[in-house]
Design an enzyme around this catalytic site. Structure first.
Site, PDB file in Angstrom:
ATOM      1  N   GLU A 356       7.562 -18.833 -20.373  1.00  0.00           N
ATOM      2  CA  GLU A 356       6.572 -20.000 -20.468  1.00  0.00           C
ATOM      3  C   GLU A 356       7.588 -21.480 -20.305  1.00  0.00           C
ATOM      4  O   GLU A 356       7.127 -22.548 -19.908  1.00  0.00           O
ATOM      5  CB  GLU A 356       5.798 -20.011 -21.550  1.00  0.00           C
ATOM      6  CG  GLU A 356       4.459 -21.184 -21.310  1.00  0.00           C
ATOM      7  CD  GLU A 356       3.358 -20.921 -22.232  1.00  0.00           C
ATOM      8  OE1 GLU A 356       2.529 -20.289 -22.058  1.00  0.00           O
ATOM      9  OE2 GLU A 356       3.637 -21.224 -23.595  1.00  0.00           O
ATOM     10  N   HIS A 387      11.246   7.886 -23.099  1.00  0.00           N
ATOM     11  CA  HIS A 387      10.470   8.720 -22.547  1.00  0.00           C
ATOM     12  C   HIS A 387       9.398   8.110 -21.574  1.00  0.00           C
ATOM     13  O   HIS A 387       8.317   8.896 -21.316  1.00  0.00           O
ATOM     14  CB  HIS A 387       9.524   9.702 -23.403  1.00  0.00           C
ATOM     15  CG  HIS A 387      10.653  10.333 -24.487  1.00  0.00           C
ATOM     16  ND1 HIS A 387      11.277  11.471 -24.150  1.00  0.00           N
ATOM     17  CD2 HIS A 387      11.251   9.843 -25.594  1.00  0.00           C
ATOM     18  CE1 HIS A 387      12.157  11.928 -25.126  1.00  0.00           C
ATOM     19  NE2 HIS A 387      12.300  10.875 -26.172  1.00  0.00           N
ATOM     20  N   LYS A 502      -7.274 -22.480 -16.078  1.00  0.00           N
ATOM     21  CA  LYS A 502      -8.143 -22.933 -16.948  1.00  0.00           C
ATOM     22  C   LYS A 502      -9.069 -23.918 -16.330  1.00  0.00           C
ATOM     23  O   LYS A 502     -10.285 -23.753 -16.691  1.00  0.00           O
ATOM     24  CB  LYS A 502      -7.364 -23.858 -18.156  1.00  0.00           C
ATOM     25  CG  LYS A 502      -6.684 -23.270 -19.112  1.00  0.00           C
ATOM     26  CD  LYS A 502      -6.233 -24.042 -20.155  1.00  0.00           C
ATOM     27  CE  LYS A 502      -5.152 -23.254 -21.358  1.00  0.00           C
ATOM     28  NZ  LYS A 502      -4.758 -24.197 -22.349  1.00  0.00           N
TER      29      LYS A 502
END
Length: 530
Positions: A356, A387, A502
């Site tokens: 960000e 793994h 937004k």
């Protein structure tokens, strides 16, 4: 005079572009491991870069590049309260939450900002003492046992990373006084799951929103209010605290809550863990003793980050190595692996912190740049990740630099011996083995079993994951990201990329007519389920 030039305009970067990486197979020796090691905060938390593809020639150019780009001088500007966040015309003051390093910073010609942050912290300490003593109780007279923080982004990721890192340490030292929980996602299932798992009569709620109108936080707060009311807690505000700006909608409209702790717009969410955003919950859960150690570790790292000598400044060196790997060697991601279950949430905070901050495509002067900026940050916890995706890291076609984080001792001090070694020894042995395997590889005539090596990594290590150590590590990464931004000549302290989604989401929620055919088509698929 401080210069703000694009990375590709710096003479020493042009020199760096012509420097080949060090060959780890031959370079990695015991002597190098000993010499390529510095303390992050000047004491017990170390940054080892022996397995990075650099040598003394790189280090010399790094020093010249740092000097040419005025990196330390720019850091001093931050500390002294210059308006470094130029797009929003704001200062960048998160360092002041952990101590005074630069000049006094006065806001609006009247308020000393170090005193402001310290006074908010003292309010937190006093509030926590009242809660712990039972002087402040729930609506139904119960002592608070749980704390739920409702917030998203920097109001959740950093605090959650610190909480999980310290929880077992606090338990071992009898300093874990309350249980912490987090609600961030607007998905109502998360709120329902968390709230159904605790006794609401014994729970204190912290609502965190800098602006006071964050969509997700506002919705989750309303979900909480409905839940409390339906459980007979009508005077719900007596179990809520608010963390926000002084004049936000949340502060002005939600009056009558237990307490209000104030943020300041000079601190972005991703840089806020050592402000009230992170320290309120941590103090309630683990006492001010723990919090003071976190602050101490961060502050000592902040001070050591002023060192102009690259070889003595871990965040500065890490930033220069990062730029070399991204912009010269063309490595597009960075994987952060902590060999500590307690740090399972830490890389998620670092994702936000770095991506960000530096995920930009224009410079400080709003001009398009033509070089790479941030790397993709991802990670996990060892040995689990060995793994899962380590196959790709060892033998895939992309080289991915790594940050390993490890500790000598465990937090809870419980272990078992099997096959002549403890579980903790096995954990540490795997960490060491991976560093060596990634660096040196292993030749085999069977191409399927051949490991090329030359996979660079750094190691951050200390004796134990303590509050002090996590504070130092937190500051290390914050300052590293800041130095990277200075080198890239971008503004690391705004986040315009968050805004567009937004705006569109609000349009979709309010637009029942769906005049845009793209919005209409997706809405029918997902929202309406026609």
């Amino acid at each position: 005079m401080i210069n703000y030039k694009n990375l590709n305009e710096l003479e020493n970067f042009k020199i760096l572009e012509g420097i080949a990486p060090e060959v780890l197979k031959t370079a990695l020796t015991g002597k190098r491991i000993k010499e390529y090691d510095i303390t992050i905060e000047g004491d017990s938390v170390h940054y080892n870069y022996a397995s990075k593809q650099i040598n003394e020639n790189h280090l010399k150019i790094f020093q010249n590049l740092s000097d040419e780009a005025n990196l330390i001088e720019k850091y001093k500007e931050v500390l002294n309260g210059e308006k470094i966040n130029i797009s929003e015309n704001r200062k960048v003051l998160h360092h002041l939450t952990r101590g005074q390093i630069g000049k006094d910073v006065i806001e609006d010609n009247k308020e000393n900002m170090r005193e402001f942050f310290q006074s908010e912290l003292e309010k937190i300490y006093n509030f926590a003492k009242q809660v712990h003593s039972g002087n402040i109780k729930s609506v139904n007279g119960k002592k608070f046992k749980n704390v739920v923080q409702i917030g998203i982004g920097g109001s959740s990721l950093g605090p959650k990373a610190l909480y999980s890192s310290i929880k077992n340490y606090a338990k071992k030292h009898n300093l874990a006084l309350m249980n912490g929980y987090f609600i961030s996602n607007i998905d109502p299932d998360e709120s329902e799951e968390v709230l159904n798992s605790i006794n609401l009569d014994e729970t204190l709620f912290i609502i965190v929103s800098k602006s006071g109108n964050t969509l997700e936080t506002t919705a989750n707060m309303q979900f909480l209010i409905n839940k409390l009311k339906s459980n007979g807690i009508k005077e719900y505000k007596k179990q809520m605290t608010i963390i926000t700006l002084k004049n936000s909608m949340l502060a002005l409209e939600e009056t009558g809550c237990l307490e209000y702790f104030f943020m300041h717009d000079s601190i972005g969410g991703r840089f806020s863990p050592t402000s009230a955003v992170g320290l309120a919950l941590l103090t309630l859960c683990f006492t001010e003793k723990i919090v003071k150690e976190i602050i101490k570790g961060a502050n000592k790292t902040d001070k050591k980050s002023l060192n102009k000598k690259v070889k003595d400044n871990a965040p500065l060196l890490a930033a220069l190595i990062s730029i070399y790997e991204r912009n010269v060697l063309n490595y597009s991601s960075n994987c952060i692996i902590a060999y500590s279950k307690a740090m399972e949430n830490f890389y998620l905070h670092l994702q936000q912190l770095e991506m960000e901050s530096n995920g930009k495509s224009v410079n400080r002067f709003n001009e398009t740049i033509n070089y790479k900026t941030v790397r993709i940050i991802w990670g996990g916890v060892g040995t689990d990740v060995q793994h899962s995706f380590f196959q790709m890291l060892h033998q895939g076609t992309d080289i991915v630099p790594m940050d390993f984080i490890g500790f000598n001792a465990t937090q809870l001090k419980e272990d078992v011996i099997s096959d002549n070694s403890s579980s903790n020894d096995k954990l540490k042995a795997n960490l060491i083995a991976q560093i060596i395997a990634f660096s040196k590889g292993k030749e085999n005539s069977n191409k399927n079993k051949n490991f090329k090596g030359e996979r660079p990594s750094a190691l951050i290590y200390s004796k134990e994951l303590t509050p002090y150590a996590i504070g130092a590590i937190l500051s290390h990464y914050e300052n590293k990201v800041m130095f990277e931004g200075f080198l890239l000549n971008i503004n690391s302290f705004d986040q315009e990329g968050v805004q567009l989604g937004k705006i569109l989401a609000n349009q979709i929620l309010k637009n029942n007519a769906f005049e845009d055919e793209v919005i209409e088509s997706y809405s029918k698929k997902i929202l309406k389920q026609d």
